[in-house]
Write an enzyme that holds these catalytic residues in place. Sequence first.
Site, short mmCIF file in Angstrom:
data_model
loop_
_atom_site.label_atom_id
_atom_site.label_comp_id
_atom_site.label_asym_id
_atom_site.label_seq_id
_atom_site.Cartn_x
_atom_site.Cartn_y
_atom_site.Cartn_z
N TRP B 294 35.93 41.69 7.54
CA TRP B 294 36.93 42.57 8.16
C TRP B 294 36.33 43.26 9.40
O TRP B 294 37.02 43.47 10.40
CB TRP B 294 37.39 43.63 7.15
CG TRP B 294 38.28 44.68 7.76
CD1 TRP B 294 39.63 44.60 7.92
CD2 TRP B 294 37.88 45.95 8.28
NE1 TRP B 294 40.10 45.74 8.52
CE2 TRP B 294 39.05 46.59 8.76
CE3 TRP B 294 36.67 46.61 8.40
CZ2 TRP B 294 39.03 47.85 9.33
CZ3 TRP B 294 36.66 47.87 8.98
CH2 TRP B 294 37.82 48.47 9.44
N HIS B 295 35.03 43.55 9.33
CA HIS B 295 34.42 44.26 10.45
C HIS B 295 34.35 43.41 11.70
O HIS B 295 34.37 43.94 12.81
CB HIS B 295 33.00 44.73 10.07
CG HIS B 295 33.02 46.00 9.29
ND1 HIS B 295 33.20 46.02 7.94
CD2 HIS B 295 32.89 47.29 9.67
CE1 HIS B 295 33.19 47.27 7.51
NE2 HIS B 295 33.01 48.07 8.54
N GLY B 296 34.24 42.11 11.55
CA GLY B 296 34.18 41.28 12.76
C GLY B 296 34.11 39.82 12.40
O GLY B 296 33.61 39.45 11.34
#
Lengths: 456, 441
Positions: B294-296
């Site tokens: 989700w962060h990247g």
Amino acid sequence: MRHIPKILCLVTLTLFLLIILQGATQHFEFEPLKGVYVSEEKPRFAFSDFVSGEWQGRVDRYIKDHHGFREPAIRLYNEYLWIAYRLSYNPNSIVVGKDDYLFEPWFVDEYYTGCFNHFYPDSLRILDNEKGDVFFQRMSRLAKLQYILEEQGVHLFLALLPGKERIYPQYLPAPSPQARHERMEQGLFSAYDHYSGWNSFYGFRCVDICHCFDSLRGHTPYLLFTQTGTHWSNIASTYAFDSIMRYMQTFGPAIRPVSLGNPYYADTREPDGDLEGLLNKAIPIPSERNQYVDVSLGDSIPGGNPSLVVIGDSFFWNIIVNYPIQELFSNFRYWYYFSTIYYDPDHENVADIDLVGELLSADYVMLSYCTVQLYNCGNGFINRALLELCYDPDEIQSVRDSLAADTTSRLSVDQRIDLHLEQYFPALAEDFPTQRSKKTRDTSITSHTSNTRATR
Amino acid sequence: MVLLVASIVFYAWGAPDFILILLASTVANYYIVRQMYRTERQATKKLWCALAITICLGLLAYFKYANFFVENVNALLEAFGLGTMTWTKVLLPIGISFFSFQSVTYVVDVYRGINKPMERLTDYVVYIIMFPQLIAGPIVRYTDIADQITAQRRLRWEECLQGFYRFVIGLGKKVLVADVIGRTVDVALGGDIASMDMGTAWITIIAYTMQLYFDFSGYSDMAIGLGRIMGFKFPENFDNPYTSASISEFWRRWHITLGAFMRNYLYIPLGGNRKGRGRTYLNLWLVFLLSGLWHGASWNFVIWGAYHGCFLVVERLLGIDKQRKSWRILPTFVVLLVGWAIFRIEDLPTCWLFITRLFSFDISGFALAEHPQYYATLLLALAFAFLTLFPFGKKLERWVFYTDYGNIQHIAVWLLACLLFIFCLSSLTATAFSPFIYFRF
């Protein structure tokens, strides 16, 4: 007192409005910041720029650059950096040394590492072991130019002026000043080391003011460099030029005598504090009082004053400020970095002058460089003068054209000529080149040439 | 309505080419969820729910992961000598990870019958794109804010003032701490890592750890403060995370709203801890793997998520998460530091090289005398990050954030806040702009 939160909220809102209003009206005027800064222009709206986000970016930058309290805001931050950490907001331009002495970073580099390479454009960057060769090449050319000019009665010499780092190494930021000796033990020499150490070998005239001042270091009550400026003080430049004039008269025509008064303090005269100005602080740095010396002219000399051309850096300005140069020298010309011309009503740039004609009408030609600018001594003057004295313009142009036609090199024509002058112009490879320019010195302007002249 | 317009203008200012996509997906979701709510049949309800979630997560998948997917497929194809696909890179709309998750909470909370859907479209759009927290959270669950959006709001001076204080604290964290540290961290990590000595490597990663915390929690403070000024109470997103004595505790203190989202909308639907120990561990690990992703869209984030997932599983196995012991704070912090190295350095070989430098025992060339502002700010950041380990720190935190001020206290705190604000403005004017780290997520 139930209304305190309401009052505080309203005051806060008013403060925000004040910032916005000041931005729009610039009602309060603040002292402009010093230094060069390109601020964002008011962006013009275009829908395509809006969609790409470019317009918004420019508006953001515009607001940052023009909000009503920009100047005090920057000064406040710089003051914080100064008070908390003794930091310059722009360490690439100003370095803070011990006891709040300010330096330009290249002076510090010059002292510790001799890294004059710092100034070379990338395309001309040379290896450590090649640095020496470049300087030897330049010193050799300087000697040749002196020889040719001397034949015509023009006295060329180099004045090595001290940078702040030479006089006050104790105020340099860490590492300790001993590092310089360590560098020299490793065989790393600066431009100054080269010019001061090898001038006798090459046989060009050189007056080393750094050496004169070395003996004064720690013994003189006079402030030789201001704490917050980059240039030497008025008193230092005054005494230095007094020595230079005495030196000049050992080989050239007489100069009108001057006498120096006693040093005195003058708060009314503004000392050089150019570096402090660039710090853009809120509170000035308390600095020492500066001394000055008045210069009085003696009797005129028979036959008129000799003429002087100076090619040099900004250190010579202090001499001009303190000395009645135009009353000591006729036809005084200052070719600042061999680019802009001062004190010549007819010309503004050296590109426009008849260089040989100008040189042959001078009695003295002085190259005046401080330690840090020596890496590029003459700023192209030596090469150009040698070429124009020894080659016809057509021959020079022909070589230039052939070099320009070779597009394989990443160096410019001037850079290639600088590196390989003797290869492209073989006459300059001789130890004693012959002047081929048909111009000669007009003896009518040198009525005082009966004075002693030094020879190589 | 004012908030709605302001939010649209705010988003259009930063990403004008995506505002229509954001608005269109929001409007579509609003009507789909209403339809879902009206439907009686459970199977049809489920279908509507799936459609709404597909829109939310589909947009996220396309804009955030399509490039990553194609890059990896191309790498595979190339490895087998099968050529590559041609692909025009997709730009990432800012804040998509946050507003997609908020939309999911709306859909799921209504589906679960926790809340009714919004009556008015404008209320729903405000919930999704409310500007203070649109870009980088906190992720506000629909159930936490539904009543606040529909309720009649009254201007409350006390709340406005508290919001102003909180906003200024956040701004100070960002501008005076995170940005100052970040400038040196960027230089250090952008330099020659192979020759970095161990001391510099540790200080750099500790500094990045502080930069990230002060940057992200600064943004959350600003969002919470602005929300409070406008009459909203957003959930807290941080609770002194570096004082955690285990990784499980860290995730209860760091990006709290993401942790809550993952627990409520992923871990529990996956079965949570109700399907046996093995499945619990797998669920835990999967949740963190996805949390990393989700962060990247990059392998380093996947590895970072898996790394944290592993520690959570180990803690659960050893029962470490059940009892807090102070001595565990340091080892937990070291585990976090290594994790942040993975998080920060996208290029995996470089990341590995950096981690080896952390344990290289090469102490040559460490120069503490340089960058006094960096070290002073880093010390200040460390002091604040660990302040609540001490009783006076806890007291101070309680006083700053959870005390009702009297008049004199208000005046004193207001003066301090104004001074801090002026100083932040001064720093913003004098230094280069640096965006929030979490904007890119």
